[in-house]
Design a protein around this motif. Structure first.
Motif, short mmCIF file in Angstrom:
data_model
loop_
_atom_site.label_atom_id
_atom_site.label_comp_id
_atom_site.label_asym_id
_atom_site.label_seq_id
_atom_site.Cartn_x
_atom_site.Cartn_y
_atom_site.Cartn_z
N PHE A 1 -16.85 44.75 -60.81
CA PHE A 1 -18.30 44.75 -60.64
C PHE A 1 -19.02 43.94 -61.72
N THR A 2 -18.25 43.35 -62.61
CA THR A 2 -18.84 42.57 -63.70
C THR A 2 -18.24 41.17 -63.70
N ASP A 3 -18.94 40.25 -64.36
CA ASP A 3 -18.54 38.85 -64.40
C ASP A 3 -17.82 38.56 -65.72
N PRO A 4 -16.51 38.33 -65.69
CA PRO A 4 -15.78 38.11 -66.95
C PRO A 4 -16.23 36.86 -67.69
N LEU A 5 -16.83 35.90 -66.98
CA LEU A 5 -17.26 34.65 -67.60
C LEU A 5 -18.75 34.63 -67.91
N SER A 6 -19.37 35.79 -67.95
CA SER A 6 -20.80 35.85 -68.22
C SER A 6 -21.10 35.55 -69.68
N PHE A 7 -22.27 34.93 -69.90
CA PHE A 7 -22.75 34.53 -71.22
C PHE A 7 -21.70 33.69 -71.96
N ASN A 8 -21.16 34.16 -73.07
CA ASN A 8 -20.20 33.36 -73.84
C ASN A 8 -18.83 33.42 -73.16
N TYR A 9 -18.59 32.51 -72.22
CA TYR A 9 -17.45 32.65 -71.31
C TYR A 9 -16.09 32.78 -71.98
N PRO A 10 -15.80 32.17 -73.15
CA PRO A 10 -14.48 32.41 -73.75
C PRO A 10 -14.26 33.87 -74.17
N SER A 11 -15.35 34.63 -74.29
CA SER A 11 -15.22 36.01 -74.77
C SER A 11 -14.59 36.94 -73.73
N TRP A 12 -14.27 36.42 -72.54
CA TRP A 12 -13.56 37.26 -71.56
C TRP A 12 -12.26 37.79 -72.17
N SER A 13 -11.61 36.96 -72.98
CA SER A 13 -10.33 37.37 -73.55
C SER A 13 -10.52 38.39 -74.67
N ILE A 14 -11.67 38.36 -75.35
CA ILE A 14 -11.95 39.35 -76.39
C ILE A 14 -12.20 40.70 -75.75
#
Length: 367
Positions: free
Chosen positions: A133-146
């Motif tokens: 239900f959330t966008d992993p690439l939202s805002f600072n997209y590299p932070s998906w991995s964090i």
């Protein structure tokens, strides 16, 4: 003091810069080489290395307490993470002002798509990569991995306390099961979660393997040959579209982490040089700050395109490129962007990362 793996630390910086070049798109420049077009794979290396290092630092520590453990991990990641989130929210505000005052639109309308207001809370909680239900690439997209990384720390702690002396087998079991699910294109978990689990816990098990074989003495010549062979295989895999290459990359990165932990060859010795160690030290900042810098560079190109009427920031096959008119100037731009990212990262490391870690120690009452 726990041992530091200098060669592996250096890889953090080199892989972070490769991810930067993956996100830069400049017509006819080095960014379009097959190697950099496939460099998103290096995020898997980060996960594998993280599992290895966390197993080394915490996996066999007596009387590990969750509060101190998770606080140290939180204050290692969150200060810079939340600062960059605020930067991206600020950039959306700038887009909104530009859109409302002069009618200028950047790639997307303000606070829509990856910058939607509804994504702020999931990002603050670092859960954006964990749900459907959330966008992993939202805002600072590299932070998906964090987002993935932080909760992997929690899962690691759970394995230590739930499985006790069988924790090592739990790490291997998680890695094997998740790799099997990935191979069968399972939708049981979010795709990014699969990547994180398999690499991280496989990396943790790789550390256990290392402890069993670290007494082996590898001759310098043999070590150098093996290091070159491993990196050549990595370069081939990254540069070519191969079926199930994420699975192959995961297995290959286990081997790279394991062998370079010995630091037995010429490449390891080269990576021990101060310039590579510095890049490794700044790698987290390089990884988290570069998207904002690229946004600003692209925004300048978009404004220039509008003012000059030239295709400085063309869309090519759905991706935003920058084109200064020749491959030479485009490569100069790429080098300039890399230098700017490194300069900014050196600053954020000193004034945000280190300050955040010091704050964490103060909050927890550590000396």
């Amino acid at each position: 003091m726990a041992r530091r793996f200098e060669a592996l630390d250096a890889f953090r910086g080199l892989c972070a810069l490769s991810v930067v070049l993956f996100h830069v798109r400049a017509v006819g420049s080095v960014t379009e080489l097959p190697f950099f077009r496939g460099s998103e794979l290096f995020v898997e290396f980060f996960f594998a290395l993280s599992g290895f290092v966390l197993a080394h630092s915490y996996g066999f520590r007596d009387n590990l307490r969750f509060k101190s453990y998770i606080a140290s991990r939180f204050f290692r990641l969150y200060p810079l993470y939340v600062c960059m989130l605020m930067v991206f929210i600020g950039l959306e505000v700038v887009k909104y002002i530009a859109y409302k005052t002069i009618g200028f639109s950047f790639n997307t309308l303000p606070f829509t798509g990856h910058g939607s207001l509804s994504e702020i809370l999931p990002n603050l909680l670092m859960v954006q990569s964990w749900t459907a239900f959330t966008d992993p690439l939202s805002f600072n997209y590299p932070s998906w991995s964090i987002s993935i990384e932080f909760y992997l720390y929690v899962l690691l702690f759970l394995t230590l306390h739930l499985f006790g002396r069988y924790k090592v087998w739990s790490w291997l079991t998680i890695a094997v099961i998740v790799l099997g699910l990935m191979g069968n294109n399972s939708t049981l978990l979010q795709p990014y979660v699969f990547n994180g689990l398999s690499c991280f816990f496989g990396g943790a098990f790789t550390y256990v393997v290392f402890t069993k074989v670290k007494h082996i003495s590898i001759p310098f010549i043999a070590g150098s040959v093996i290091e070159v062979a491993l990196l050549s295989t990595v370069a081939y895999l990254v540069s070519n579209e191969i079926a199930d290459r994420y699975i192959y990359a995961t297995l290959l990165f286990y081997l790279v982490v394991l062998f370079f932990a010995f630091e037995s060859g010429a490449i390891s010795k080269l990576l021990n040089r101060s310039v590579f160690q510095a890049l490794g030290k700044w790698s987290y900042s390089i990884y988290l700050t570069h998207a904002a810098i690229l946004f600003m560079v692209t925004s300048v190109a978009l404004v220039g395109q509008k003012v000059l009427g030239k295709a400085i920031a063309p869309m090519i096959e759905g991706a935003r490129f920058i084109d200064l008119g020749s491959a030479f100037y485009n490569n100069v731009l790429v080098v300039s962007v890399l230098l700017l990212v490194i300069l900014v990262s050196k600053t954020t490391y000193k004034y945000i990362e280190l300050k955040g870690q010091a704050l964490g120690k103060q909050v927890m009452g550590f000396k």
